[in-house]
Design a protein around this motif. Sequence first.
Motif, mmCIF file in Angstrom:
data_model
loop_
_atom_site.group_PDB
_atom_site.id
_atom_site.type_symbol
_atom_site.label_atom_id
_atom_site.label_comp_id
_atom_site.label_asym_id
_atom_site.label_seq_id
_atom_site.Cartn_x
_atom_site.Cartn_y
_atom_site.Cartn_z
ATOM 1 N N ALA A 15 -13.787 5.151 1.677
ATOM 2 C CA ALA A 15 -13.592 4.282 0.474
ATOM 3 C C ALA A 15 -14.541 4.717 -0.528
ATOM 4 C CB ALA A 15 -13.885 2.686 1.047
ATOM 5 N N TRP A 16 -13.787 4.690 -1.731
ATOM 6 C CA TRP A 16 -14.444 5.184 -3.039
ATOM 7 C C TRP A 16 -13.677 4.387 -3.992
ATOM 8 C CZ3 TRP A 16 -11.657 7.540 -6.503
ATOM 9 C CH2 TRP A 16 -10.609 8.388 -6.159
ATOM 10 N N LEU A 31 -4.102 15.736 1.589
ATOM 11 C CA LEU A 31 -5.142 15.153 2.304
ATOM 12 C C LEU A 31 -4.810 14.934 3.736
ATOM 13 C CD1 LEU A 31 -5.449 11.788 0.108
ATOM 14 C CD2 LEU A 31 -6.985 13.865 0.188
ATOM 15 N N TYR A 32 -5.908 14.933 4.613
ATOM 16 C CA TYR A 32 -5.498 14.766 6.147
ATOM 17 C C TYR A 32 -5.157 13.308 6.693
ATOM 18 C CZ TYR A 32 -10.295 12.789 6.239
ATOM 19 O OH TYR A 32 -11.499 12.072 5.774
ATOM 20 N N ASP A 33 -5.273 12.400 5.734
ATOM 21 C CA ASP A 33 -5.218 11.029 6.281
ATOM 22 C C ASP A 33 -4.430 10.261 5.146
ATOM 23 O OD1 ASP A 33 -7.020 10.821 4.317
ATOM 24 O OD2 ASP A 33 -8.474 9.998 5.333
ATOM 25 N N HIS A 34 -3.863 9.011 5.381
ATOM 26 C CA HIS A 34 -3.389 8.305 4.246
ATOM 27 C C HIS A 34 -4.258 7.777 3.562
ATOM 28 C CE1 HIS A 34 -1.013 7.877 8.209
ATOM 29 N NE2 HIS A 34 0.157 7.333 7.256
ATOM 30 N N GLU A 35 -3.655 7.471 2.218
ATOM 31 C CA GLU A 35 -4.732 7.039 1.147
ATOM 32 C C GLU A 35 -3.969 5.732 0.587
ATOM 33 O OE1 GLU A 35 -7.515 8.718 -2.584
ATOM 34 O OE2 GLU A 35 -5.520 9.695 -2.261
ATOM 35 N N LEU A 36 -4.685 4.628 0.495
ATOM 36 C CA LEU A 36 -4.246 3.718 -0.384
ATOM 37 C C LEU A 36 -4.927 3.633 -1.783
ATOM 38 C CD1 LEU A 36 -3.065 0.969 -1.070
ATOM 39 C CD2 LEU A 36 -5.077 0.073 0.010
ATOM 40 N N VAL A 37 -4.027 3.931 -2.797
ATOM 41 C CA VAL A 37 -4.838 3.936 -4.340
ATOM 42 C C VAL A 37 -4.435 2.633 -4.893
ATOM 43 C CG1 VAL A 37 -4.703 5.387 -6.271
ATOM 44 C CG2 VAL A 37 -4.541 6.266 -4.333
ATOM 45 N N PRO A 64 0.893 9.416 1.698
ATOM 46 C CA PRO A 64 0.994 9.869 3.122
ATOM 47 C C PRO A 64 0.320 11.080 3.531
ATOM 48 C CG PRO A 64 3.346 9.612 2.337
ATOM 49 C CD PRO A 64 2.225 9.478 1.203
ATOM 50 N N PRO A 65 -0.276 11.163 4.517
ATOM 51 C CA PRO A 65 -1.005 12.632 4.945
ATOM 52 C C PRO A 65 -0.118 13.986 4.698
ATOM 53 C CG PRO A 65 -0.690 11.595 6.926
ATOM 54 C CD PRO A 65 -0.309 10.579 5.821
ATOM 55 N N ASP A 66 -0.897 14.899 4.254
ATOM 56 C CA ASP A 66 -0.404 16.177 4.077
ATOM 57 C C ASP A 66 0.950 16.353 3.149
ATOM 58 O OD1 ASP A 66 -0.103 18.860 4.782
ATOM 59 O OD2 ASP A 66 1.479 19.029 6.035
ATOM 60 N N ARG A 67 0.889 15.372 1.824
ATOM 61 C CA ARG A 67 1.837 15.408 0.738
ATOM 62 C C ARG A 67 0.894 16.260 -0.124
ATOM 63 N NH1 ARG A 67 5.938 11.800 1.634
ATOM 64 N NH2 ARG A 67 6.899 12.572 -0.224
ATOM 65 N N PRO A 68 1.674 17.023 -1.074
ATOM 66 C CA PRO A 68 1.003 17.490 -2.198
ATOM 67 C C PRO A 68 1.249 16.378 -3.165
ATOM 68 C CG PRO A 68 2.943 18.562 -1.850
ATOM 69 C CD PRO A 68 2.736 17.923 -0.655
ATOM 70 N N HIS A 69 0.001 16.192 -4.025
ATOM 71 C CA HIS A 69 -0.254 15.215 -5.005
ATOM 72 C C HIS A 69 -1.090 15.649 -6.032
ATOM 73 C CE1 HIS A 69 -3.133 13.775 -2.356
ATOM 74 N NE2 HIS A 69 -3.448 13.044 -3.467
ATOM 75 N N HIS A 85 -9.089 5.528 2.418
ATOM 76 C CA HIS A 85 -8.385 6.703 3.286
ATOM 77 C C HIS A 85 -8.454 6.023 4.667
ATOM 78 C CE1 HIS A 85 -8.679 10.170 0.733
ATOM 79 N NE2 HIS A 85 -9.395 9.419 -0.198
ATOM 80 N N PHE A 86 -7.411 6.081 5.190
ATOM 81 C CA PHE A 86 -7.213 5.407 6.806
ATOM 82 C C PHE A 86 -6.323 6.200 7.460
ATOM 83 C CE2 PHE A 86 -3.988 3.728 4.306
ATOM 84 C CZ PHE A 86 -2.890 3.550 4.895
ATOM 85 N N ASP A 87 -6.582 6.061 8.964
ATOM 86 C CA ASP A 87 -5.466 6.654 9.930
ATOM 87 C C ASP A 87 -4.933 5.463 10.590
ATOM 88 O OD1 ASP A 87 -5.767 9.377 9.579
ATOM 89 O OD2 ASP A 87 -7.697 9.336 10.312
ATOM 90 N N TRP A 88 -3.625 5.536 11.223
ATOM 91 C CA TRP A 88 -3.238 4.519 12.006
ATOM 92 C C TRP A 88 -3.530 4.841 13.401
ATOM 93 C CZ3 TRP A 88 -1.673 0.596 9.650
ATOM 94 C CH2 TRP A 88 -0.982 0.390 8.550
ATOM 95 N N THR A 89 -4.291 4.085 13.993
ATOM 96 C CA THR A 89 -4.803 4.268 15.407
ATOM 97 C C THR A 89 -4.240 3.378 16.436
ATOM 98 O OG1 THR A 89 -6.883 3.056 15.023
ATOM 99 C CG2 THR A 89 -6.834 5.455 14.680
ATOM 100 N N CYS A 90 -3.703 3.739 17.731
ATOM 101 C CA CYS A 90 -3.482 2.930 18.731
ATOM 102 C C CYS A 90 -4.755 2.481 19.275
ATOM 103 C CB CYS A 90 -2.381 3.737 19.671
ATOM 104 S SG CYS A 90 -1.707 2.766 20.958
ATOM 105 N N ALA A 91 -4.744 1.109 19.470
ATOM 106 C CA ALA A 91 -5.781 0.161 20.279
ATOM 107 C C ALA A 91 -5.285 -0.588 21.297
ATOM 108 C CB ALA A 91 -6.787 -0.483 19.165
#
Length: 100
Positions: A15-16, A31-37, A64-69, A85-91
């Motif tokens: 987070a930043w 990016l390698y992960d999702h980013e909430l802006v 979304p990850p791997d999208r040029p922006h 920055h976050f990932d969706w993880t199964c728990a």
Amino acid sequence: MSSWLARTAPRLTFAWRGTWPPGTVESWRRLYDHELVVVQAGEMELTIDDQRLHCPAGTFIIIPPDRPHRTLVTGTVPVVRACLHFDWTCAEDLAPTPLC
């Protein structure tokens, strides 16, 4: 709630928050992960792939990850934005409340 979706929780990885002056251009990147802006002040233009989005204060978007922006700070006042920055993880169980 035993479905896979009910067991999925976002995992915060980074987070930043920062301020950029008018005219700032951030180059194309992926990016390698999702980013909430979240745009908190000012206005900017965010281009994802070939789609240009005008983002005034109060705008939020998930890249979304791997999208040029790229980002261009428009207007006459600085842009203040926060990014999570976050990932969706199964728990198995609900994830603990993240601390930021």
